[in-house]
Design an enzyme around this catalytic site. Sequence first.
Site, PDB file in Angstrom:
ATOM      1  N   SER A  48      38.264  51.965   0.306  1.00 50.32           N
ATOM      2  CA  SER A  48      39.077  53.001   0.949  1.00 50.32           C
ATOM      3  C   SER A  48      38.558  53.298   2.347  1.00 50.32           C
ATOM      4  O   SER A  48      39.336  53.512   3.284  1.00 50.32           O
ATOM      5  CB  SER A  48      39.045  54.285   0.120  1.00 50.32           C
ATOM      6  OG  SER A  48      39.567  54.055  -1.163  1.00 50.32           O
ATOM      7  N   VAL A 106      29.917  47.402  -3.231  1.00 46.62           N
ATOM      8  CA  VAL A 106      31.288  47.143  -3.686  1.00 46.62           C
ATOM      9  C   VAL A 106      31.459  47.618  -5.133  1.00 46.62           C
ATOM     10  O   VAL A 106      30.547  47.462  -5.949  1.00 46.62           O
ATOM     11  CB  VAL A 106      31.561  45.616  -3.565  1.00 46.62           C
ATOM     12  CG1 VAL A 106      32.920  45.257  -4.121  1.00 46.62           C
ATOM     13  CG2 VAL A 106      31.434  45.175  -2.116  1.00 46.62           C
ATOM     14  N   ALA A 107      32.636  48.201  -5.429  1.00 51.21           N
ATOM     15  CA  ALA A 107      32.959  48.703  -6.783  1.00 51.21           C
ATOM     16  C   ALA A 107      31.855  49.619  -7.300  1.00 51.21           C
ATOM     17  O   ALA A 107      31.406  49.508  -8.436  1.00 51.21           O
ATOM     18  CB  ALA A 107      33.204  47.545  -7.753  1.00 51.21           C
ATOM     19  N   GLY A 163      31.765  53.224  -6.805  1.00 50.42           N
ATOM     20  CA  GLY A 163      32.068  54.653  -6.905  1.00 50.42           C
ATOM     21  C   GLY A 163      31.835  55.378  -5.597  1.00 50.42           C
ATOM     22  O   GLY A 163      31.747  56.609  -5.552  1.00 50.42           O
ATOM     23  N   ASP A 183      41.418  57.814  -1.915  1.00 51.07           N
ATOM     24  CA  ASP A 183      40.240  58.257  -1.166  1.00 51.07           C
ATOM     25  C   ASP A 183      40.313  57.932   0.321  1.00 51.07           C
ATOM     26  O   ASP A 183      39.363  58.198   1.054  1.00 51.07           O
ATOM     27  CB  ASP A 183      38.977  57.565  -1.724  1.00 51.07           C
ATOM     28  CG  ASP A 183      38.733  57.885  -3.181  1.00 51.07           C
ATOM     29  OD1 ASP A 183      39.085  59.001  -3.615  1.00 51.07           O
ATOM     30  OD2 ASP A 183      38.191  57.021  -3.885  1.00 51.07           O
ATOM     31  N   LYS A 198      31.566  57.912   0.378  1.00 52.55           N
ATOM     32  CA  LYS A 198      31.697  59.289  -0.146  1.00 52.55           C
ATOM     33  C   LYS A 198      31.089  59.379  -1.536  1.00 52.55           C
ATOM     34  O   LYS A 198      30.997  58.393  -2.275  1.00 52.55           O
ATOM     35  CB  LYS A 198      33.162  59.744  -0.192  1.00 52.55           C
ATOM     36  CG  LYS A 198      34.078  58.990  -1.166  1.00 52.55           C
ATOM     37  CD  LYS A 198      34.051  59.492  -2.604  1.00 52.55           C
ATOM     38  CE  LYS A 198      34.656  58.499  -3.561  1.00 52.55           C
ATOM     39  NZ  LYS A 198      34.310  58.655  -4.948  1.00 52.55           N
TER      40      LYS A 198
HETATM   41  O1  C5P Z   1      43.986  55.235  -5.479  1.00 57.18           O
HETATM   42  P1  C5P Z   1      42.988  54.190  -5.852  1.00 57.18           P
HETATM   43  O2  C5P Z   1      43.458  52.809  -5.518  1.00 57.18           O
HETATM   44  O3  C5P Z   1      41.624  54.448  -5.340  1.00 57.18           O
HETATM   45  O4  C5P Z   1      42.884  54.258  -7.440  1.00 57.18           O
HETATM   46  C1  C5P Z   1      42.314  53.201  -8.193  1.00 57.18           C
HETATM   47  C2  C5P Z   1      42.639  53.403  -9.663  1.00 57.18           C
HETATM   48  O5  C5P Z   1      41.910  54.527 -10.188  1.00 57.18           O
HETATM   49  C3  C5P Z   1      44.087  53.695  -9.979  1.00 57.18           C
HETATM   50  O6  C5P Z   1      44.827  52.522 -10.115  1.00 57.18           O
HETATM   51  C4  C5P Z   1      43.981  54.469 -11.306  1.00 57.18           C
HETATM   52  O7  C5P Z   1      43.784  53.587 -12.382  1.00 57.18           O
HETATM   53  C5  C5P Z   1      42.696  55.248 -11.126  1.00 57.18           C
HETATM   54  N1  C5P Z   1      42.945  56.609 -10.615  1.00 57.18           N
HETATM   55  C6  C5P Z   1      43.503  57.555 -11.441  1.00 57.18           C
HETATM   56  N2  C5P Z   1      43.738  58.823 -10.951  1.00 57.18           N
HETATM   57  C7  C5P Z   1      43.402  59.138  -9.685  1.00 57.18           C
HETATM   58  C8  C5P Z   1      42.785  58.189  -8.836  1.00 57.18           C
HETATM   59  C9  C5P Z   1      42.587  56.920  -9.323  1.00 57.18           C
HETATM   60  O8  C5P Z   1      43.827  57.285 -12.604  1.00 57.18           O
HETATM   61  N3  C5P Z   1      43.621  60.377  -9.259  1.00 57.18           N
END
Ligand code: C5P
Length: 318
Positions: free
Chosen positions: A118, A110-111, A113, A151, A24
């Site tokens: 996800s 990987v990593a 964005g 995500d 995405k």
């Molecule tokens: O949910 P996900 O594991 O993808 O999020 C990874 C990190 O990104 C979270 O631990 C947080 O630090 C940051 N994040 C955030 N606010 C969001 C989504 C992600 O701060 N809405």
Amino acid sequence: MAAVPPTPPSVADVRTVTVRVPAKINLVLSVGPTRPDGFHELLTVFHAVGLYDTVTATASDRLGLQVRGDEAAGVPADHRNLAWRAALLLAERAGVAADVGLTVTKQIPVAAGLAGGSADAAATLLACQRLWQLRLPAGELDRLAAELGSDVSFALHGHSAVGTGRGEQLSAVAGAAEFHWVLAVAEGGLSTPAVYAELDRQRAARPDRPRAASLPKVLAALDGGVAARLAPLIGNELQDAALALAPQLRDTLATGAAAGALAGLVSGSGPTCAFLAREAGHARELAAALAAGPTCRYAVPVLGGVPGAGVLDPAAAS
Ligand code: C5P
């Protein structure tokens, strides 16, 4: 005599299921304040792009995971992997043993964005549900997806969708227009928490920040399917934070703009940059220009607005 309906396959008949799942980008990413749980309140427009991982779930006597692809060495193949956690969570909620061998074949960097981890979790939920032939209550897969990460729900659905909450609350976008993009994949990755932390730091220092474009305009442009209308509306409030941590991305964005992209932005928390093209031929030209540029590992034209996770027909896959 009435025709005998075909017998549904028994559990023993399904030995392996493969699911393909897209990456995405975020066409709009507006980041609100930090919540008590540490996440940021988001308003985003997700857009699924045609760069895919696959997850194969095979009946096994224990939970196992292998990761394939160029970047496999950098991906944990154990309980730290979101796909592993997805299989465990589904098994636990459904009350079955997590007896499955997972093979994740990565094409999504990987990593980057692009929500590759996800995507793998979403694909695992769907593959295991089919393998174990689980009849789940309506919406259960979405609830599990939302627990796993911000995500994951979107990767199940694909196309374009508005995400709120921490990104996991979705509402579909009308129309199914597709757009042509180029993804410029950078050397190395960026840590999502580090990019959010940098944004918090920047905002504390300079609270007067630009706001994302109005959502109704973006939705109308998406519905219309005209790239030139969408171009001025895309934007990412995480971009300055990503640029602070990876300043070389400025060169990537400049290369795409100079090559004639209608618009360009950092995808999510970066470091991948996404560029909007007029049509398929334009996307191929942009990809060539970006690949020849100084900062990009490779550039790939992709279709945007593609469907989410889907089971591959074994006959079609062979
Ligand atoms: O949910 P996900 O594991 O993808 O999020 C990874 C990190 O990104 C979270 O631990 C947080 O630090 C940051 N994040 C955030 N606010 C969001 C989504 C992600 O701060 N809405």
